[in-house]
Design an enzyme around this catalytic site. Structure first.
Site, PDB file in Angstrom:
ATOM      1  CG  HIS A   1      -4.911  -0.756   3.819  1.00 13.37           C
ATOM      2  ND1 HIS A   1      -5.160  -0.188   2.579  1.00 13.37           N
ATOM      3  CD2 HIS A   1      -4.118   0.130   4.479  1.00 13.37           C
ATOM      4  CE1 HIS A   1      -4.557   0.983   2.492  1.00 13.37           C
ATOM      5  NE2 HIS A   1      -3.906   1.200   3.636  1.00 13.37           N
ATOM      6  CG  ASN A   2      -7.313  -1.438  -0.544  1.00 18.34           C
ATOM      7  OD1 ASN A   2      -6.321  -1.183   0.121  1.00 18.34           O
ATOM      8  ND2 ASN A   2      -7.267  -1.533  -1.851  1.00 18.34           N
ATOM      9  CB  SER A  20      -0.924   0.027   1.219  1.00 19.00           C
ATOM     10  OG  SER A  20      -1.662   1.237   1.211  1.00 19.00           O
ATOM     11  CE  LYS A  55      -3.364  -2.210  -0.206  1.00 14.93           C
ATOM     12  NZ  LYS A  55      -3.714  -2.103  -1.573  1.00 14.93           N
TER      13      LYS A  55
END
Ligand code: 6PG
Length: 474
Positions: free
Chosen positions: A188-189, A131, A185
């Site tokens: 996270h998004n 990221s 991830k």
């Protein structure tokens, strides 16, 4: 013979090129390969002095031969089918112990499948979430690694050398087997979507409720960035709102169509939350808001039918309102992060990953899109109580929630009164109200289910009478 490369990278698009330059700059020798050799030549010639650490290869055979065994190879190409094709091509040339690393935004379920598919081939697979966008890839991303711990040991030195640092601590870690890195991830998004949507809703209140121009709103975000909301997303929001369109001379944000794109990671995070039975309402609201934003022509038609809301925003434009908006955004943000971490905790149990919550918060403090001061607070809370059921019940966060939730309530109430949509802010508020309510209303749901489907229920007095006397006395 020339010195072998420490690592290889396939795919010299924007992200791949920047990662390769970052690796070369931090002193590791890297072999690079791109489907089109002309791109490889161009990349090496433009790398300047860093070219000394880069071996540009025009055939896959030369590329593989240029890397020290066991060979770690980062694949930075379009997610999905192309990754499988690339792995198949590599398989013919690699040997036991070599490591294929998918650094794209892959669906973690594909990562698990690839990990399993390669299991008996001797080649190991790492799914790596990266990221930080282009800038992060070039100067320090946050790196979330999933795979075997042994394969991570081979790449740890290179990866930690290129990762962002928070007070000297590299934002890179091994998080668990197979799909763990890509799952983290994805969440996270999902949080990124919620964070962005909540910021946009506050912008909407200031624009449509209070009537402020973009530049003034930008300055407000700039002030907030000096306080507890300090974060990359608030920082870029200030910059975006302060930018003027060279074509029209208007604020840039005012000439951009209100139709948001999405590539899928936000949606995956919501799908997985639902699969796991974990409420992630603020993230769901953010994904749905992007979908609704894309329905531009439908919204235009509906506005013709219903008209613009003509309700007045009930709060005064003064310092108290700005304080409330800041606190409201902070409260809602706590809700979104609490939900994201709760999804990861459940996924960890479901997929047997032992995801380290304090480590995840720690490696999100710098480099990634959601980087912030706030993540340092989350790191501390999870370090004290790694297995806590929900972030909002930790001592530090329960105090922050108690302080900020009343402001969120006032802001959501005012926005609803004025007809300003605040789906993510209000979802976070309702999540809190439902989560802290010991006696909810699902007793009625259970009664209804039993009435029409004899689904049964538990009684509060523990008596063994699993069905209601429905119809008796009618
Ligand atoms: C990051 C970003 C990055 C990318 C998203 C955007 O962490 O660096 O999340 O991965 O910007 O994929 O996703 P959307 O196009 O779906 O907004």
């Amino acid at each position: 013979m020339a010195q072998l490369a420490e690592i290889g990278l396939i795919g010299l698009g924007v992200m791949g090129s920047n990662l390769a330059l970052n690796i070369a700059e931090k002193g590791s020798r890297i072999a690079v390969f791109n489907r089109t050799p002309s791109r490889t030549r161009q990349f090496v010639s433009e790398a300047g002095a860093l070219g000394a650490n880069i071996i540009g290869c025009e055939t896959m055979e030369d590329f593989v031969a240029a890397i020290r065994t066991p060979r770690p190879i980062i694949i930075m190409i379009k997610a999905g089918e192309p990754v499988d094709q690339q792995i198949d091509a590599l398989r013919l040339l690699l040997s036991g112990g070599d490591i294929a690393i998918d650094a794209g935004n892959a669906n973690f379920r594909d990562t698990i499948a690839r990990f399993d598919r390669l299991k008996d081939s001797g080649i190991t697979f790492i799914g790596m979430g990266v990221s930080g966008g282009e800038e992060g890839a070039r100067h320090g991303p946050s790196i979330m690694v999933g795979g075997t711990e042994q394969s991570y040991t081979r790449v740890e030195k290179v990866l930690t050398s290129i990762a962002a640092r928070y007070e000297g601590d590299p934002c890179c870690a091994w998080l668990g087997e197979d799909g763990a890195g890509h799952f983290v991830k994805t969440i996270h998004n999902g949080i990124e979507y919620a964070d962005m949507q909540m910021i946009a809703e506050i912008y909407g209140i200031l624009r449509d409720g209070v009537g402020k121009p973009a530049g003034e709103i930008g300055a407000i975000f700039g002030q907030w960035n000096k306080g507890r909301l300090n974060s990359y997303l608030i920082e870029i929001t200030e910059k975006v709102l302060a930018t003027t369109d060279p074509e029209s001379g208007k604020p840039m944000v005012d000439v951009i169509l209100d139709r948001a794109g999405q590539k899928g990671t936000g949606k995956w995070s919501v799908i997985e939350a639902q699969q796991l039975g974990v409420p992630a309402t603020a993230i769901e609201a953010a994904v749905a808001a992007r979908s609704l934003s894309a329905m531009k022509t439908e919204r235009e038609a509906a506005e013709v039918i219903f008209g613009m809301p003509r309700y007045t925003f009930p709060l005064q434009d003064n310092a108290a309102l700005l304080k409330d908006l800041e606190l409201a955004l902070f409260a809602a943000k706590i809700g979104a992060y609490a939900q994201g971490f709760a999804v990861m905790a459940e996924a960890s149990r479901e997929f047997g990953w032992s995801l380290p919550m304090p480590t995840i918060a720690r490696i999100w403090r710098a480099g990634c899109i959601i980087r912030s001061q706030f993540l340092d607070e989350i790191t501390k809370a999870f370090t004290e109580q790694p297995d806590v059921a929900n972030l909002i019940v930790t001592p530090a966060f329960s105090a922050m929630v108690a302080e900020s939730m009343p402001a969120l309530r006032r802001i959501v109430a005012a926005a609803v009164t004025a007809g300003i949509p605040v789906p993510a802010l209000s979802s976070a508020l309702s999540y809190f109200d439902a989560y802290r309510q010991a006696r909810g209303t699902a007793n009625l749901i259970q009664a209804q289910r039993d009435f029409f489907g004899a689904h049964g229920f538990d009684r509060i007095d523990g008596l063994d009478r699993p069905h209601g006397p429905w119809g008796v006395g009618n």
